[in-house]
Design an enzyme around this catalytic site. Structure first.
Site, short mmCIF file in Angstrom:
data_model
loop_
_atom_site.label_atom_id
_atom_site.label_comp_id
_atom_site.label_asym_id
_atom_site.label_seq_id
_atom_site.Cartn_x
_atom_site.Cartn_y
_atom_site.Cartn_z
CD GLU A 9 14.08 17.78 79.99
OE1 GLU A 9 13.45 16.73 80.23
OE2 GLU A 9 15.18 17.79 79.41
CE LYS A 34 17.07 12.84 79.32
NZ LYS A 34 16.59 14.18 79.00
NE ARG A 49 18.92 20.03 74.15
CZ ARG A 49 18.48 18.90 73.63
NH1 ARG A 49 18.24 18.83 72.34
NH2 ARG A 49 18.27 17.85 74.38
O1 LIG Z 1 17.47 15.62 72.75
C1 LIG Z 1 16.29 15.60 72.65
C2 LIG Z 1 15.37 15.07 73.63
O2 LIG Z 1 15.99 14.70 74.77
C3 LIG Z 1 14.60 13.96 73.08
O3 LIG Z 1 14.18 14.30 71.81
P1 LIG Z 1 13.29 13.30 70.97
O4 LIG Z 1 12.10 12.95 71.77
O5 LIG Z 1 12.95 14.12 69.75
O6 LIG Z 1 14.16 12.13 70.64
C1 LIG Z 2 18.43 14.92 76.37
C2 LIG Z 2 17.62 15.79 77.17
O1 LIG Z 2 16.43 15.67 77.26
C3 LIG Z 2 18.32 16.84 77.81
O2 LIG Z 2 19.09 17.43 77.09
O3 LIG Z 2 18.15 17.07 79.01
#
Ligand SMILES: O=C[C@H](O)COP(=O)(O)O
Ligand SMILES: CC(=O)C(=O)O
Length: 215
Positions: A44, A132, A48
């Protein structure tokens, strides 16, 4: 007559969906290849960074062995751009009626974000059962999902947010969790060092967490 091949549900590909922020376009393809070589044929790419859509396009074009999705889809207009880039699934951190409708209308497999029972019900009403749960650790963790298995058994979850290789197994043991999402397979300093062998090895460890479950 040509047919568009059915796309797999992202929840059924691997125990972990690696969530990746691409800061350098040139990293996208080798990173995707390393994940796939390690046994995690899904990624994914979050929308961003300025290069995110081009990264999705490059992976879709050059790494056919991986399923590439667009993450952090937060507005309806991003859905069309992600589709045009070649995204094979869409992920949002949360759900609004307009965003959910645009995601469903795309025809792609989708993983709308939820953090409450009401949001899960909204997603189910739209005919989507792959959901999710974000931000997983902050929003109640595995106990939250365990509590949802009774009232909304049809929802299948990909909890994401604060999950690590150490905490993933407690989620994967739940009957309503198909896989987890996380960034731990692609640490920023490892990507910046272009240490693709390390990414492959982290993917190999993640792939061994649990077998992919049947739909
Ligand atoms: O926003 C970030 C991802 O959705 C999850 O990140 P993380 O696995 O570092 O918490
Ligand atoms: C939170 C996450 O994984 C997203 O931004 O889709």
């Amino acid at each position: 007559m040509s047919r568009t091949p059915a796309r797999p549900d992202p929840l059924d590909v691997a125990p972990v969906i690696p969530v990746v922020e691409i800061r350098e376009r040139a990293h996208a393809v080798p990173l995707a290849r390393a994940l796939a070589s390690g046994g995690v044929p899904i990624v994914e790419i979050t929308l961003r960074t300025p290069d995110a859509l081009e990264a999705v396009a490059a992976v879709a074009e050059e790494v056919p062995e991986i399923l590439v999705g667009a993450g952090t889809v937060t507005a309806p207009d991003q859905v069309r751009r992600a589709c045009d880039a070649g995204a094979q699934f869409l992920v949002s951190p949360g759900t609004t009626p307009a965003l959910l409708a645009a995601m469903v209308d795309s025809g792609l497999p989708v993983l709308p974000g939820t953090a409450s029972v009401s949001e899960v019900l909204t997603v189910l009403e739209a005919g989507v059962t792959s959901v999710k749960f974000f931000p997983a650790e902050a929003a109640g963790g595995a106990e939250h999902l365990r509590a949802l298995a009774g009232p909304v058994p049809e929802a299948r979850f990909c909890p994401t947010g604060g999950i690590t290789a150490a905490s993933a197994p407690q989620y994967l043991a739940l009957p309503n969790v198909a896989c987890v999402g996380g960034t731990w397979l692609t640490p920023r300093q490892v990507v910046e060092a272009e240490d693709w062998d390390r990414i492959e090895s982290l993917a190999r460890e993640a792939a061994a967490l649990a077998p992919p479950q049947d739909g």
